[in-house]
Design an enzyme around this catalytic site. Structure first.
Site, short mmCIF file in Angstrom:
data_model
loop_
_atom_site.label_atom_id
_atom_site.label_comp_id
_atom_site.label_asym_id
_atom_site.label_seq_id
_atom_site.Cartn_x
_atom_site.Cartn_y
_atom_site.Cartn_z
N SER A 14 79.69 24.12 -37.65
CA SER A 14 79.27 24.17 -39.05
C SER A 14 78.20 25.23 -39.28
CB SER A 14 78.77 22.80 -39.52
OG SER A 14 77.80 22.28 -38.64
N GLY A 15 77.37 25.51 -38.29
CA GLY A 15 76.48 26.65 -38.34
C GLY A 15 75.43 26.65 -39.41
N GLY A 16 75.05 25.48 -39.92
CA GLY A 16 74.03 25.43 -40.95
C GLY A 16 74.58 25.31 -42.36
N LYS A 23 85.68 27.22 -30.12
CA LYS A 23 84.79 26.69 -31.16
C LYS A 23 84.02 27.86 -31.77
CE LYS A 23 81.02 23.45 -32.13
NZ LYS A 23 80.17 22.34 -31.67
N ARG A 82 75.29 18.81 -37.52
CA ARG A 82 74.50 18.45 -38.69
C ARG A 82 75.37 18.13 -39.91
NH1 ARG A 82 70.36 23.34 -38.92
NH2 ARG A 82 72.05 24.24 -37.68
N GLU A 87 82.36 28.45 -27.10
CA GLU A 87 81.69 28.54 -28.40
C GLU A 87 80.89 29.84 -28.53
OE1 GLU A 87 78.50 26.14 -31.26
OE2 GLU A 87 79.10 25.28 -29.35
N ARG A 139 64.59 17.23 -35.70
CA ARG A 139 65.30 16.61 -36.81
C ARG A 139 64.71 15.24 -37.16
NH1 ARG A 139 71.37 18.69 -35.06
NH2 ARG A 139 70.85 20.90 -35.27
#
Length: 342
Positions: free
Chosen positions: A261-263, A219, A294, A177, A33
């Site tokens: 959020s998974g992208g 999660k 993110r 998760e 990132r």
């Protein structure tokens, strides 16, 4: 296991319509990132970025907990405070990612198994001594032709349950998760079917391993079409599909569901969480909140770019996203709030 202490910590983690901040990126992920933004991929650069986060004024107004990485929980601010202590001073409970990542699942092409159970008991003892009071383990489930297989789901569910039992034994609240990935062309309905199957098996395994449901947090992914799916969807459709899936699978004893959020984009993740709470919050037995990475951090990271002069502006961007998600937990988020942070 101190059941009451676990329950009390879990309540604190899901209280007051606040969420969790996932700042548990592994070193390779953090470096990936940094690279496009020209930020040095060094330990000191990572420390500076994490200090920016944990010292953000008002952080505890919007989150109850922050998930750290092994490197992060050992780092300190420039004033010599451990990041755990800095978070605690802000009213934020420190947590820790304890899995060591996903690898190919033998005899199951295209599927993954998360590793990290070996030696976990001793690592949990150390993290507890370093201030962590909850932990996280992520399993990844890929949707594709002929997958996920029952073998993959069962293997990952059992690992999640064994991790959760070990956490509770050592006094840490486990965040469980199981992520059904957005990669692929699957429809919203297909994601709903897979997510429901995964959650049913996960809770079966949690029961088998005698995990205290009141002392854990789920999660999951939101129920979403794959990134390659061309069929349009709506906020209401995502909210209906996700909450319907949770209602069928998640026992009322669980105190909180904090979505990954998974992208998703930052704004869309907030809007979808808001749609769920707006329509269903008063009728659900568990809190619906966020545990984004993110979708909270990326705007701040793009402002910071490794420059000291940009720290305050980056912190304001971080707070803006947290404020939006805090509103979404109350069903009070509106796209009009998406004005530039000032």
């Amino acid at each position: 296991m101190n059941a009451q202490a676990l329950i009390d910590t879990t309540r604190r983690l899901v209280a007051d319509h606040k969420g969790l901040l996932a700042m548990d990126e592994s070193t390779p992920t953090c470096n990936r990132r940094f690279a496009p933004l020209g930020i040095p991929q060094t330990e000191e650069a990572r420390r500076l970025y994490r200090e920016l986060i944990v010292t953000t004024p008002g952080l505890g107004d919007y989150i109850n907990g922050a998930i750290l990485y092994d490197e992060t929980i050992r780092q300190h601010t420039k004033d010599g405070f451990s990041f755990s202590d800095a978070l605690g001073a802000a009213g934020v409970i420190p947590g820790i990612k304890v899995d060591i990542g996903a690898t190919d699942l033998a005899a199951h092409p295209g599927e993954k198994i998360t590793e990290g159970l070996d030696g976990l008991r001793n690592r949990l003892k150390e993290y507890f001594q370093m201030g962590a009071r909850f932990a996280k383990w992520r399993a990844v489930i890929t949707v594709g032709s002929g997958i996920p297989s029952s073998g993959c789901i069962e293997a990952n569910a059992q690992a999640l349950a064994r991790y959760a039992a070990l956490c509770q034994e050592e006094g840490l609240v486990p965040i469980v998760e199981p992520e059904v990935l957005m990669d692929g062309e699957h429809t919203l309905q297909r994601c709903a079917e897979v997510t429901e199957e995964v959650l049913r098996i996960v809770f079966k395994q949690l029961h088998a391993q005698r995990v205290l449901l009141e002392g854990m947090i789920l999660k999951p992914n939101m129920v979403l079409p794959g990134l390659g799916c061309t069929t349009p969807t709506t906020l209401a459709a995502v909210a209906d599909a996700t909450v319907s899936c949770l209602r069928r699978t998640v026992p009322a004893a669980v105190q909180g569901v904090t979505f990954l959020s998974g992208g998703q984009s930052a704004e869309l993740a907030s809007a979808r969480l808001n749609a769920m709470n707006l329509a269903f919050k008063s009728r659900l037995p568990w809190a619906l909140a966020f545990s984004f990475a993110r979708a909270v951090q990326q705007p701040a990271l793009e402002i910071w770019r490794g420059e000291e002069a940009n720290v305050v502006a980056a912190q304001q961007a971080l707070l803006h996203r947290l404020r939006c998600n805090h509103a979404a937990c109350r069903g009070e988020y509106d796209a009009a709030q998406e004005s530039p942070a000032v």
